[in-house]
Design a protein around this motif. Structure first.
Motif, PDB file in Angstrom:
ATOM      1  N   VAL A 595      47.314  29.444  29.414  1.00 43.15           N
ATOM      2  CA  VAL A 595      46.201  28.499  29.350  1.00 43.15           C
ATOM      3  C   VAL A 595      45.414  28.789  28.088  1.00 43.15           C
ATOM      4  O   VAL A 595      45.070  29.946  27.814  1.00 43.15           O
ATOM      5  N   SER A 596      45.113  27.769  27.323  1.00 40.45           N
ATOM      6  CA  SER A 596      44.356  27.951  26.096  1.00 40.45           C
ATOM      7  C   SER A 596      42.943  28.422  26.423  1.00 40.45           C
ATOM      8  O   SER A 596      42.290  27.897  27.331  1.00 40.45           O
ATOM      9  N   GLY A 597      42.474  29.396  25.690  1.00 38.71           N
ATOM     10  CA  GLY A 597      41.124  29.918  25.900  1.00 38.71           C
ATOM     11  C   GLY A 597      41.066  31.053  26.894  1.00 38.71           C
ATOM     12  O   GLY A 597      39.977  31.540  27.181  1.00 38.71           O
ATOM     13  N   THR A 598      42.191  31.461  27.454  1.00 43.89           N
ATOM     14  CA  THR A 598      42.192  32.548  28.433  1.00 43.89           C
ATOM     15  C   THR A 598      43.040  33.713  27.951  1.00 43.89           C
ATOM     16  O   THR A 598      43.539  34.487  28.750  1.00 43.89           O
ATOM     17  N   GLU A 599      43.237  33.832  26.640  1.00 42.23           N
ATOM     18  CA  GLU A 599      44.051  34.924  26.144  1.00 42.23           C
ATOM     19  C   GLU A 599      43.317  36.254  26.331  1.00 42.23           C
ATOM     20  O   GLU A 599      42.132  36.374  26.007  1.00 42.23           O
ATOM     21  N   LEU A 609      37.655  38.378  44.205  1.00 43.74           N
ATOM     22  CA  LEU A 609      36.744  37.487  44.906  1.00 43.74           C
ATOM     23  C   LEU A 609      37.554  36.706  45.925  1.00 43.74           C
ATOM     24  O   LEU A 609      38.502  35.997  45.572  1.00 43.74           O
ATOM     25  N   GLY A 610      37.190  36.879  47.217  1.00 44.42           N
ATOM     26  CA  GLY A 610      37.931  36.222  48.277  1.00 44.42           C
ATOM     27  C   GLY A 610      37.819  34.711  48.222  1.00 44.42           C
ATOM     28  O   GLY A 610      36.987  34.129  47.506  1.00 44.42           O
ATOM     29  N   ALA A 611      38.679  34.055  49.020  1.00 48.57           N
ATOM     30  CA  ALA A 611      38.734  32.595  48.975  1.00 48.57           C
ATOM     31  C   ALA A 611      37.407  31.981  49.405  1.00 48.57           C
ATOM     32  O   ALA A 611      36.913  31.034  48.790  1.00 48.57           O
ATOM     33  N   LEU A 625      41.031  36.550  40.765  1.00 49.47           N
ATOM     34  CA  LEU A 625      41.124  37.876  40.163  1.00 49.47           C
ATOM     35  C   LEU A 625      40.269  37.864  38.904  1.00 49.47           C
ATOM     36  O   LEU A 625      40.565  37.148  37.946  1.00 49.47           O
ATOM     37  N   LEU A 626      39.178  38.634  38.913  1.00 51.90           N
ATOM     38  CA  LEU A 626      38.247  38.677  37.792  1.00 51.90           C
ATOM     39  C   LEU A 626      38.634  39.833  36.876  1.00 51.90           C
ATOM     40  O   LEU A 626      38.873  40.957  37.336  1.00 51.90           O
ATOM     41  N   ASN A 639      43.870  32.655  38.906  1.00 55.28           N
ATOM     42  CA  ASN A 639      44.597  32.569  40.159  1.00 55.28           C
ATOM     43  C   ASN A 639      45.736  33.589  40.127  1.00 55.28           C
ATOM     44  O   ASN A 639      46.080  34.143  39.080  1.00 55.28           O
ATOM     45  N   MET A 640      46.352  33.820  41.276  1.00 57.08           N
ATOM     46  CA  MET A 640      47.396  34.827  41.337  1.00 57.08           C
ATOM     47  C   MET A 640      48.653  34.398  40.602  1.00 57.08           C
ATOM     48  O   MET A 640      49.506  35.239  40.297  1.00 57.08           O
ATOM     49  N   ASP A 641      48.817  33.112  40.294  1.00 55.41           N
ATOM     50  CA  ASP A 641      49.975  32.671  39.521  1.00 55.41           C
ATOM     51  C   ASP A 641      49.725  32.721  38.017  1.00 55.41           C
ATOM     52  O   ASP A 641      50.567  32.298  37.226  1.00 55.41           O
ATOM     53  N   GLY A 642      48.567  33.224  37.586  1.00 53.84           N
ATOM     54  CA  GLY A 642      48.266  33.359  36.170  1.00 53.84           C
ATOM     55  C   GLY A 642      47.496  32.211  35.574  1.00 53.84           C
ATOM     56  O   GLY A 642      47.111  32.272  34.398  1.00 53.84           O
TER      57      GLY A 642
END
Length: 743
Positions: A595-599, A609-611, A625-626, A639-642
């Protein structure tokens, strides 16, 4: 011929004497005849109460009978009976008729004669006689046949042997043979014969063997009695010792109980004293807070007056610039500089929790304005008053800052002709996100500060990651340069260290469950799995490298609370997050490149942080996931899928420099340890508002490179911050501070 003078048959029974006894009338009779009636010779009665067994044996008659039996040899028509097998029959009838002398049966015929006892014995009883302890040394002689085996080899004297000792038979048949050892010399402690008494042992204490045996038996009986007495005494001593041990055990139990009671009493007294001190400190704190609030109110009023005077002066200078004002400019500048220097160095008051840095009373500024009043045009004062009425200024808001914090001039005032004077104007510090103004830094006094630089127990060198046991509240700190984990209780008391048997080199991050420690090691480029019970290494996850499952300078570790046992690792050197399953196998990775901007540039801290909490903060009902990016200066949410989480855009706006450790306070606030800003940033997830705590310094409440934090310890609202360069831990109560600042 001398033997013929002796009578060899009993006058009572007519048979050869069997166990001859000497009667009180000095006549001899068999033991059975003496027991059956009066003397068979003179009819003298025995004394009243006397028994035949008490009468002395007539040894002379017995020896004569023995020698007669020895002399008879095999030609004797009637072999003598055994004294044990064939006792004499009792007398019958009033006339005491003599029974006929019958030959004994073959098995009861006497074959041996004892020289000491004067008994005639068969072969069976001769062997028993020789085996008995009391008669084992007696001399037994063969009566009839030389073919009979010797029953007992008699002890013979070695000094008095006959001249033909080599041709002598094994058992002598007469007194002409070697003399038996029948006597015992007490002086020389040896057995002797009758000739030795008149020879080498003349003058010695010599007694018969039987008497010596009796003395020895008596001595043995005495020794036995003494042994029994000693045994009884030992048993009594053992009983006494057992009783004493029981008493000591009971006394020890009572002492332990008394110590426990005393300890409980002391502990209760200490708790009561602590409560009293806390109440006293709270009252003193409230009193100081009231005093400081009043002083702060007065200072704000003085500050407002100084600001109004400065504004009036600035307006006057803008509207009038006669030559006379130019002549007074140097003196006005000097007065303003004095005012600023004094303001920067003075603290109006200090409380237990906060420090207030306030402005001085504006007397120099008012004096400067008064000195310029005569030089101003007549219309300057009304115009300044109208300007102030059109743009009223708000009172200065209280600022909770460190003593090292200084107010810098605003950009608008830096262009004024006299910048130092305009610097004394108001500067309002508000929480981040509320206004584009300056950032606000609060100083909260910590509940507890412990640790200092060193290698000893309770000392740290470059402390890094920290974790908290949710069950016991114990804290586990990665002491990096000491190559160990330090375990502390909820009160900060040192409990022990864990080094994995020397395996740890540079531990940086730590996570734990009920049975294991998960420690990231930036020196070994791996994650050590240690047993909480023994502290030994159970597994090693990862290896140096850049491939999947390989690590480079790992930092934070997080055990996901979803029950899967998945461990997230901040692979800082490879700019990614790697996830391992519960068995230590590589699962997948998150690098942020999708994702652009999340490197990711240098991931450091991790938080989960829970749902439900993520939905309350961002509207997306998926866990997040922070990740803190130390080099990128931001917080990213995945998210857990990246992919990027919905919370990512909200967190990207935080004003951070180098975020390191992360934590969640009540699932409402995100706490960030900003490493190079020397503070802790708290962000309200729902609103995005944030506030800073701390500042650069070594005083309590200030930090130098905070690197990690954890929520836990003694209370759930306590935040323990790892003050990296100060080599210490600080426990802060940020919940009440956040409630008072952010609402």
């Amino acid at each position: 011929m001398a033997q013929a003078a002796f009578r060899t048959t009993c006058a009572g029974c007519g048979a050869p004497y069997r166990d001859p006894r000497l009667l009180p009338c000095l006549h001899t009779a068999c033991a059975s005849c003496a027991a059956s009636g009066p003397c068979p010779v003179c009819t003298a009665a025995l004394p009243p109460g006397a028994a035949a067994g008490d009468l002395p044996r007539n040894l002379l008659v017995a020896n004569v009978l023995t020698r007669a039996a020895l002399a008879a040899g095999p030609a004797s028509p009637t072999p003598p009976p055994c004294a044990v097998c064939c006792p004499p029959p009792p007398l019958t009838g009033p006339d005491r008729a003599k029974p006929p002398l019958a030959a004994p049966p073959p098995s009861a015929a006497a074959s041996y004669a004892c020289s000491q006892c004067a008994y005639l014995l068969c072969e069976t009883h001769a062997r028993a006689h020789a085996a008995a302890a009391a008669t084992g040394r007696h001399t037994l002689a063969v009566l009839h046949s030389d073919d009979l085996p010797p029953v007992h080899a008699p002890a013979l004297c070695g000094r008095h042997q006959p001249s033909d000792a080599d041709n002598a038979p094994p058992l002598p048949r007469s007194a002409a043979g070697p003399l038996p050892l029948e006597l015992y010399c007490y002086s020389c402690s040896e057995l002797v014969c009758s000739l030795c008494v008149v020879g080498a042992h003349r003058g010695c204490d010599v007694r018969p063997v039987d008497e010596a045996a009796g003395d020895t038996a008596s001595a043995l009986v005495g020794l036995r009695g003494e042994l029994f007495a000693l045994a009884n005494a030992f048993s009594a001593c053992a009983d006494t010792a057992t009783a004493a041990q029981d008493r000591l055990t009971a006394s020890a139990g009572q002492a332990v109980t008394a110590i426990d009671l005393a300890f409980d009493a002391v502990f209760e007294a200490l708790v009561a004293r602590k409560s009293a001190l806390i109440r006293e400190l709270e009252s003193q704190r409230a009193a100081r807070a009231s005093t400081l609030a009043a002083a702060h109110h007065d200072a704000m009023q003085s500050h407002a007056r100084a600001a109004s005077a400065a504004a009036f002066l600035g307006l006057a200078l803008e509207q009038a610039n006669p030559p006379e004002l130019l002549a007074l400019a140097p003196s006005m500048t000097a007065r303003a500089d004095t005012l600023l220097a004094t303001e920067a160095a003075v603290d109006v008051g200090t409380s237990a929790d906060t420090q207030f840095t306030l402005a001085l009373d504006p007397t120099p500024a008012v004096t400067a304005i008064a000195s310029l009043g005569a030089l101003l045009p007549p219309t300057s004062a009304p115009q300044a008053a109208a300007q102030l009425a059109a743009h009223p200024r708000e009172p200065h808001e209280p600022s909770f800052r460190s003593p090292s914090h200084r107010v810098a001039p605003s950009p608008a005032s830096s262009s004024a002709p006299h910048a130092p004077l305009s610097h004394a104007g108001p500067t309002t510090l508000v929480p981040d996100g509320q206004s584009p103004g300056r950032r606000r830094i609060d100083v909260v006094r910590p509940r507890k500060v412990w640790g200092k630089y060193g290698r000893a127990l309770g000392q740290f060198r470059a402390p890094a990651g920290i974790a908290c046991d949710a069950v016991t509240g114990n804290l586990v700190l990665a002491d990096k340069d000491n190559s160990r984990l330090v375990v502390l209780d909820p009160y900060g008391v040192f409990l022990g260290t864990v080094d994995g048997g020397g395996a740890l080199r540079a531990p940086t991050g730590v996570a734990l469950d009920q049975s294991r420690y998960y420690v990231s090691d930036s020196g070994c480029h791996c994650v050590w799995v240690l047993s909480r019970e023994s502290g030994d290494v159970e597994h090693v996850w990862g290896s140096p490298g850049s491939g999947n499952g390989e690590l480079a300078s790992p930092q934070g570790v997080l055990l996901l609370p979803d029950g899967s046992g998945t461990l997230a690792i901040a692979d800082s050197g490879n700019a990614r997050i790697q996830l391992f399953d519960s068995s230590g196998l590589f699962s997948h990775k998150i690098s942020g490149l999708a994702v652009s901007g999340t490197e990711l540039r240098r991931p450091f801290g991790l938080a989960w942080l829970g749902a439900g909490d993520a939905e309350a903060a961002s509207g997306a009902a998926t866990p997040a996931l922070l990740v803190s990016d130390l080099a990128g200066g931001r917080i990213l949410a995945f998210n857990m899928d990246g992919t990027a989480h919905a919370l990512h855009a909200q967190l990207a706006g935080l004003d951070l420099v180098s975020p390191a450790g992360l934590g969640l306070l009540g699932q409402r606030y995100l706490l960030v340890a900003d490493y190079t800003s020397h503070c802790v940033v708290a962000c309200e997830l729902a609103s995005g508002k944030s506030v800073r705590f701390g500042g650069h310094g070594t005083a309590p409440g200030l930090f130098v490179n905070p690197i990690d934090l954890v929520v836990g310890g003694r209370h759930a609202a306590a935040v323990v911050v790892v003050d990296h360069s100060n080599a210490r831990l600080q426990a802060l109560d940020l919940h009440s501070a956040l409630h008072s600042v952010l609402g």
